[in-house]
Write a protein that holds these residues in place. Structure first.
Motif, mmCIF file in Angstrom:
data_model
loop_
_atom_site.group_PDB
_atom_site.id
_atom_site.type_symbol
_atom_site.label_atom_id
_atom_site.label_comp_id
_atom_site.label_asym_id
_atom_site.label_seq_id
_atom_site.Cartn_x
_atom_site.Cartn_y
_atom_site.Cartn_z
ATOM 1 N N GLY A 113 24.076 -12.282 -120.497
ATOM 2 C CA GLY A 113 22.847 -13.042 -120.795
ATOM 3 C C GLY A 113 21.686 -12.855 -119.876
ATOM 4 O O GLY A 113 20.602 -12.411 -120.425
ATOM 5 N N ASP A 155 22.617 -17.709 -124.002
ATOM 6 C CA ASP A 155 23.872 -18.055 -123.343
ATOM 7 C C ASP A 155 24.142 -16.809 -122.269
ATOM 8 O O ASP A 155 24.017 -15.908 -122.601
ATOM 9 N N ASN A 179 25.544 -12.943 -130.777
ATOM 10 C CA ASN A 179 25.820 -11.725 -129.771
ATOM 11 C C ASN A 179 24.537 -11.177 -129.346
ATOM 12 O O ASN A 179 23.240 -11.304 -130.126
ATOM 13 N N ALA A 180 24.496 -10.393 -128.393
ATOM 14 C CA ALA A 180 23.337 -9.699 -127.522
ATOM 15 C C ALA A 180 23.012 -8.582 -128.737
ATOM 16 O O ALA A 180 21.394 -8.518 -128.793
ATOM 17 N N LEU A 205 28.054 -14.054 -122.713
ATOM 18 C CA LEU A 205 28.043 -13.676 -124.090
ATOM 19 C C LEU A 205 29.149 -12.553 -123.986
ATOM 20 O O LEU A 205 29.338 -12.038 -122.846
ATOM 21 N N VAL A 260 20.489 -17.147 -129.091
ATOM 22 C CA VAL A 260 21.632 -16.347 -128.896
ATOM 23 C C VAL A 260 22.875 -17.157 -127.789
ATOM 24 O O VAL A 260 22.772 -17.495 -126.864
ATOM 25 N N GLU A 261 24.013 -17.400 -128.624
ATOM 26 C CA GLU A 261 24.997 -18.362 -128.195
ATOM 27 C C GLU A 261 26.327 -17.801 -129.069
ATOM 28 O O GLU A 261 26.289 -17.991 -130.410
ATOM 29 N N ASP A 262 27.320 -17.671 -128.334
ATOM 30 C CA ASP A 262 28.542 -17.105 -129.121
ATOM 31 C C ASP A 262 29.291 -18.156 -129.600
ATOM 32 O O ASP A 262 30.148 -18.001 -130.485
#
Length: 80
Positions: free
Chosen positions: A65, A57, A38-39, A60, A10-12
């Motif tokens: 995170g 990340d 996103n989360a 977020l 998970v990385e924006d």
């Protein structure tokens, strides 16, 4: 043959997410099971999908995170 380690990410930042995905894909011992921006998306996916490693990340846009990591640990104890 040992099964590949299942990785979720998970990385924006789109560019960074794609770079990390390429690194994971380049290693035959790893398999990118899911990639989210996103989360909310990663947490929804984790409900029904086991993962060995979760790359998060910490900054977020929709949730810290560290909070995502905490929720993952409750949902999937074996995840690292």
């Amino acid at each position: 043959m040992t099964p590949a380690t299942q990785v979720a990410l998970v990385e924006d930042d789109t560019g960074m997410r794609e770079r990390i995905a390429r690194v994971v894909d380049a290693d035959p011992s790893l398999s990118l099971a899911f990639s989210a921006a996103n989360a909310a998306d990663i947490l929804a996916w984790l409900v029904d999908n086991p993962v060995d490693v979760l790359l998060v990340d910490l900054g977020l846009p929709d949730r810290p995170g560290l909070q995502v990591i905490g929720q993952c640990r409750t949902m999937q104890r074996p995840a690292r």
